[in-house]
Design a protein around this motif. Structure first.
Motif, PDB file in Angstrom:
ATOM      1  N   SER A 169       7.342 -19.324 -10.973  1.00 56.03           N
ATOM      2  CA  SER A 169       7.631 -18.015 -10.395  1.00 56.03           C
ATOM      3  C   SER A 169       6.701 -16.941 -10.938  1.00 56.03           C
ATOM      4  N   GLY A 170       6.174 -17.146 -12.170  1.00 59.73           N
ATOM      5  CA  GLY A 170       5.302 -16.143 -12.755  1.00 59.73           C
ATOM      6  C   GLY A 170       3.833 -16.390 -12.486  1.00 59.73           C
ATOM      7  N   GLN A 171       3.528 -17.462 -11.802  1.00 62.18           N
ATOM      8  CA  GLN A 171       2.137 -17.807 -11.541  1.00 62.18           C
ATOM      9  C   GLN A 171       1.551 -16.908 -10.465  1.00 62.18           C
ATOM     10  N   ARG A 172       0.356 -16.393 -10.745  1.00 61.30           N
ATOM     11  CA  ARG A 172      -0.313 -15.578  -9.743  1.00 61.30           C
ATOM     12  C   ARG A 172      -0.881 -16.458  -8.644  1.00 61.30           C
ATOM     13  N   SER A 173      -0.982 -15.934  -7.459  1.00 60.03           N
ATOM     14  CA  SER A 173      -1.557 -16.681  -6.356  1.00 60.03           C
ATOM     15  C   SER A 173      -3.059 -16.744  -6.515  1.00 60.03           C
ATOM     16  N   ALA A 174      -3.682 -17.641  -5.740  1.00 53.94           N
ATOM     17  CA  ALA A 174      -5.125 -17.789  -5.835  1.00 53.94           C
ATOM     18  C   ALA A 174      -5.838 -16.496  -5.485  1.00 53.94           C
ATOM     19  N   SER A 175      -5.332 -15.785  -4.507  1.00 56.56           N
ATOM     20  CA  SER A 175      -5.992 -14.555  -4.089  1.00 56.56           C
ATOM     21  C   SER A 175      -5.896 -13.476  -5.150  1.00 56.56           C
ATOM     22  N   GLU A 176      -4.833 -13.499  -5.944  1.00 60.25           N
ATOM     23  CA  GLU A 176      -4.644 -12.488  -6.982  1.00 60.25           C
ATOM     24  C   GLU A 176      -5.470 -12.791  -8.226  1.00 60.25           C
ATOM     25  N   SER A 177      -5.553 -14.078  -8.608  1.00 56.88           N
ATOM     26  CA  SER A 177      -6.203 -14.437  -9.860  1.00 56.88           C
ATOM     27  C   SER A 177      -7.606 -14.976  -9.693  1.00 56.88           C
ATOM     28  N   HIS A 193      -8.673 -32.133 -10.660  1.00 53.85           N
ATOM     29  CA  HIS A 193      -9.742 -33.076 -10.960  1.00 53.85           C
ATOM     30  C   HIS A 193     -11.007 -32.775 -10.166  1.00 53.85           C
ATOM     31  N   GLN A 194     -10.850 -32.372  -8.908  1.00 49.29           N
ATOM     32  CA  GLN A 194     -12.020 -32.115  -8.085  1.00 49.29           C
ATOM     33  C   GLN A 194     -12.904 -31.036  -8.708  1.00 49.29           C
ATOM     34  N   GLN A 195     -12.277 -30.004  -9.294  1.00 50.85           N
ATOM     35  CA  GLN A 195     -13.101 -28.965  -9.905  1.00 50.85           C
ATOM     36  C   GLN A 195     -13.797 -29.471 -11.160  1.00 50.85           C
ATOM     37  N   ALA A 196     -13.126 -30.336 -11.922  1.00 46.09           N
ATOM     38  CA  ALA A 196     -13.767 -30.913 -13.108  1.00 46.09           C
ATOM     39  C   ALA A 196     -15.000 -31.715 -12.707  1.00 46.09           C
ATOM     40  N   ILE A 217     -12.830 -27.002 -21.703  1.00 47.44           N
ATOM     41  CA  ILE A 217     -11.741 -27.069 -22.692  1.00 47.44           C
ATOM     42  C   ILE A 217     -10.477 -26.431 -22.121  1.00 47.44           C
ATOM     43  N   VAL A 218     -10.627 -25.255 -21.522  1.00 46.78           N
ATOM     44  CA  VAL A 218      -9.482 -24.591 -20.889  1.00 46.78           C
ATOM     45  C   VAL A 218      -8.927 -25.460 -19.768  1.00 46.78           C
ATOM     46  N   HIS A 219      -9.820 -26.028 -18.976  1.00 43.31           N
ATOM     47  CA  HIS A 219      -9.444 -26.882 -17.854  1.00 43.31           C
ATOM     48  C   HIS A 219      -8.687 -28.112 -18.340  1.00 43.31           C
ATOM     49  N   HIS A 220      -9.209 -28.766 -19.365  1.00 42.62           N
ATOM     50  CA  HIS A 220      -8.571 -29.970 -19.901  1.00 42.62           C
ATOM     51  C   HIS A 220      -7.205 -29.661 -20.511  1.00 42.62           C
ATOM     52  N   ASN A 221      -7.114 -28.579 -21.262  1.00 42.79           N
ATOM     53  CA  ASN A 221      -5.839 -28.242 -21.895  1.00 42.79           C
ATOM     54  C   ASN A 221      -4.743 -28.036 -20.850  1.00 42.79           C
ATOM     55  N   ALA A 222      -5.087 -27.369 -19.755  1.00 43.64           N
ATOM     56  CA  ALA A 222      -4.112 -27.192 -18.673  1.00 43.64           C
ATOM     57  C   ALA A 222      -3.798 -28.527 -18.015  1.00 43.64           C
ATOM     58  N   MET A 246      -5.071 -22.773  -9.873  1.00 43.79           N
ATOM     59  CA  MET A 246      -3.901 -23.088 -10.703  1.00 43.79           C
ATOM     60  C   MET A 246      -4.320 -23.008 -12.161  1.00 43.79           C
ATOM     61  N   PRO A 247      -3.367 -23.115 -13.093  1.00 45.54           N
ATOM     62  CA  PRO A 247      -3.704 -22.944 -14.507  1.00 45.54           C
ATOM     63  C   PRO A 247      -4.876 -23.802 -14.965  1.00 45.54           C
ATOM     64  N   GLY A 248      -5.770 -23.181 -15.734  1.00 40.47           N
ATOM     65  CA  GLY A 248      -6.901 -23.894 -16.307  1.00 40.47           C
ATOM     66  C   GLY A 248      -8.135 -23.947 -15.442  1.00 40.47           C
ATOM     67  N   MET A 249      -8.002 -23.646 -14.166  1.00 40.22           N
ATOM     68  CA  MET A 249      -9.146 -23.776 -13.275  1.00 40.22           C
ATOM     69  C   MET A 249     -10.052 -22.554 -13.348  1.00 40.22           C
ATOM     70  N   ALA A 250     -11.351 -22.811 -13.269  1.00 42.24           N
ATOM     71  CA  ALA A 250     -12.336 -21.739 -13.294  1.00 42.24           C
ATOM     72  C   ALA A 250     -12.301 -20.962 -11.986  1.00 42.24           C
ATOM     73  N   THR A 251     -12.625 -19.695 -12.072  1.00 41.82           N
ATOM     74  CA  THR A 251     -12.704 -18.868 -10.874  1.00 41.82           C
ATOM     75  C   THR A 251     -14.018 -19.132 -10.144  1.00 41.82           C
ATOM     76  N   LYS A 252     -14.094 -18.677  -8.931  1.00 41.42           N
ATOM     77  CA  LYS A 252     -15.324 -18.795  -8.148  1.00 41.42           C
ATOM     78  C   LYS A 252     -16.478 -18.127  -8.870  1.00 41.42           C
TER      79      LYS A 252
END
Length: 220
Positions: free
Chosen positions: A126-134, A55-58, A167-172, A138-144
């Motif tokens: 288990s398949g989720q990439r870490s913040a440093s990798e992606s 929510h904070q990013q939204a 839209i991507v953010h909301h769907n996640a 977390m899913p749906g969040m925009a990158t820096k």
């Protein structure tokens, strides 16, 4: 810090001022059979932590586009998203405080609570990439980089970028909230999560329509 960042912080602070009263009221509402205090590794706690970050990013993106466009429809949508999600974030942080739980997980990971959800938790933790990798929390969040790009745009370009990102953010967010509906045990929190599902699905439909009117497509 920029004016946008101060505005986002102010919105969250104001929401938190009301969170205590709202939390006490909602925590006492409804199902008396709920656990008095959810465990720190429960879906209730995990959802409250992760959705607060989501929510904070939204809120941040909404304040950015509000300052980058003069379109009243987009500005009104951005205000509604920022206001709603700042207040919901305040409630979730208030619950964590009421439960005596940390606002972060002990191991610093996110989304582990979604593993038991019917959708597999966004493809499984288990398949989720870490913040440093992606570059994403977390899913749906925009990158820096995406946020920085949004801050450089104006007018129609800023509107399109915001709509595509949100839209991507909301769907996640809908998937996360649906996971809480399935897994959370605290009645008021499940009710809040279901409200998020319904509201964000409706906003996605609106944003898709706004994108089409601007000759743009949903980002996949």
């Amino acid at each position: 810090m920029t004016r946008t960042h101060w505005a986002a912080i102010t919105a969250v602070v104001l929401a938190l001022l009301f969170a205590g009263a709202a939390t006490v009221a909602t925590a006492g509402d409804g199902d008396d059979s709920r656990p008095a205090t959810p465990a720190t590794d429960s879906a209730d706690a995990g959802f409250a932590r992760d959705m607060s970050v989501h929510h904070q990013q939204a809120v941040e993106m909404s304040f950015i586009v509000r300052d980058r466009t003069q379109d009243e429809g987009i500005r009104r949508l951005a205000y509604d998203i920022a206001n709603t999600q700042a207040n919901q974030r305040g409630m979730m942080l208030g619950w964590l405080d009421l439960w005596g739980l940390s606002v972060t997980s002990g191991d610093g990971t996110s989304m582990a609570w979604m593993a038991k959800a019917g959708n597999g938790g966004h493809g499984g933790h288990s398949g989720q990439r870490s913040a440093s990798e992606s570059g994403s929390l977390m899913p749906g969040m925009a990158t820096k980089e995406q946020l920085e790009r949004l801050e450089t745009l104006g007018g129609k370009a800023a509107e399109v970028e915001f709509l595509q990102l949100m839209i991507v953010h909301h769907n996640a967010g809908v998937t996360m909230a649906q996971g809480c509906v399935e897994l959370c045990t605290v009645g008021p929190e499940r009710k809040l999560a279901q409200g998020m599902v319904d509201a964000q699905r409706s906003e996605v439909e609106l944003m898709v329509d706004l994108l089409k009117k601007r000759g743009a497509q949903v980002r996949t």
